[in-house]
Motif scaffolding. Structure first.
Motif, PDB file in Angstrom:
ATOM      1  N   ARG A  29      25.311 -12.073  -0.402  1.00 47.06           N
ATOM      2  CA  ARG A  29      25.093 -13.030   0.676  1.00 47.06           C
ATOM      3  C   ARG A  29      23.956 -14.005   0.429  1.00 47.06           C
ATOM      4  O   ARG A  29      24.033 -15.150   0.834  1.00 47.06           O
ATOM      5  CB  ARG A  29      24.839 -12.288   1.992  1.00 47.06           C
ATOM      6  N   LEU A  30      22.902 -13.571  -0.182  1.00 50.98           N
ATOM      7  CA  LEU A  30      21.738 -14.448  -0.357  1.00 50.98           C
ATOM      8  C   LEU A  30      21.879 -15.303  -1.613  1.00 50.98           C
ATOM      9  O   LEU A  30      22.625 -14.963  -2.526  1.00 50.98           O
ATOM     10  CB  LEU A  30      20.473 -13.602  -0.439  1.00 50.98           C
ATOM     11  N   PRO A  31      21.146 -16.410  -1.678  1.00 52.32           N
ATOM     12  CA  PRO A  31      21.185 -17.238  -2.889  1.00 52.32           C
ATOM     13  C   PRO A  31      20.670 -16.467  -4.107  1.00 52.32           C
ATOM     14  O   PRO A  31      19.782 -15.632  -3.988  1.00 52.32           O
ATOM     15  CB  PRO A  31      20.242 -18.398  -2.566  1.00 52.32           C
ATOM     16  N   ARG A  32      21.235 -16.720  -5.235  1.00 45.67           N
ATOM     17  CA  ARG A  32      20.889 -16.101  -6.520  1.00 45.67           C
ATOM     18  C   ARG A  32      21.212 -14.617  -6.572  1.00 45.67           C
ATOM     19  O   ARG A  32      20.895 -13.953  -7.543  1.00 45.67           O
ATOM     20  CB  ARG A  32      19.408 -16.313  -6.862  1.00 45.67           C
ATOM     21  N   VAL A  37      22.809  -9.346  -9.362  1.00 46.77           N
ATOM     22  CA  VAL A  37      23.777  -8.255  -9.472  1.00 46.77           C
ATOM     23  C   VAL A  37      24.419  -8.255 -10.856  1.00 46.77           C
ATOM     24  O   VAL A  37      24.576  -7.200 -11.482  1.00 46.77           O
ATOM     25  CB  VAL A  37      24.835  -8.355  -8.357  1.00 46.77           C
ATOM     26  N   THR A  38      24.771  -9.427 -11.364  1.00 51.12           N
ATOM     27  CA  THR A  38      25.384  -9.515 -12.688  1.00 51.12           C
ATOM     28  C   THR A  38      24.430  -9.044 -13.781  1.00 51.12           C
ATOM     29  O   THR A  38      24.831  -8.309 -14.690  1.00 51.12           O
ATOM     30  CB  THR A  38      25.839 -10.959 -12.971  1.00 51.12           C
ATOM     31  N   PHE A  44      22.792  -2.206 -17.011  1.00 53.52           N
ATOM     32  CA  PHE A  44      23.321  -0.862 -16.792  1.00 53.52           C
ATOM     33  C   PHE A  44      24.387  -0.525 -17.833  1.00 53.52           C
ATOM     34  O   PHE A  44      24.401   0.572 -18.402  1.00 53.52           O
ATOM     35  CB  PHE A  44      23.902  -0.767 -15.378  1.00 53.52           C
ATOM     36  N   THR A  45      25.279  -1.476 -18.116  1.00 52.31           N
ATOM     37  CA  THR A  45      26.345  -1.251 -19.098  1.00 52.31           C
ATOM     38  C   THR A  45      25.777  -1.036 -20.488  1.00 52.31           C
ATOM     39  O   THR A  45      26.219  -0.139 -21.218  1.00 52.31           O
ATOM     40  CB  THR A  45      27.327  -2.442 -19.092  1.00 52.31           C
TER      41      THR A  45
END
Length: 66
Positions: A29-32, A37-38, A44-45
């Motif tokens: 929802r928020l900018p950036r 998250v990406t 993490f990957t």
């Protein structure tokens, strides 16, 4: 001297409307937030894959020397 830090406009209501009017998941929802998250998923990957490769190398072991 500190007026640039102290006398800032109040944008709470503006940001509250932005978040509450959106139908996207809360983490988008928020900018950036998509960037955050990406990048988290990418780190993490890489960490999980590195652990898997390390475990495979430990299981495989060193080749027997003659």
């Amino acid at each position: 001297m500190l007026s640039a830090l102290v006398n800032k406009p109040n944008r709470v209501v503006e940001k509250q409307r932005l978040v509450q009017n959106s139908h996207a998941p809360i983490y988008y929802r928020l900018p950036r937030s998509k960037l955050y998250v990406t990048s988290y998923y990418a780190i993490f990957t890489v960490g999980i894959l590195s652990s898997a490769v390390g475990a495979y190398q430990l299981i495989k072991g060193k080749p027997a020397s003659e």
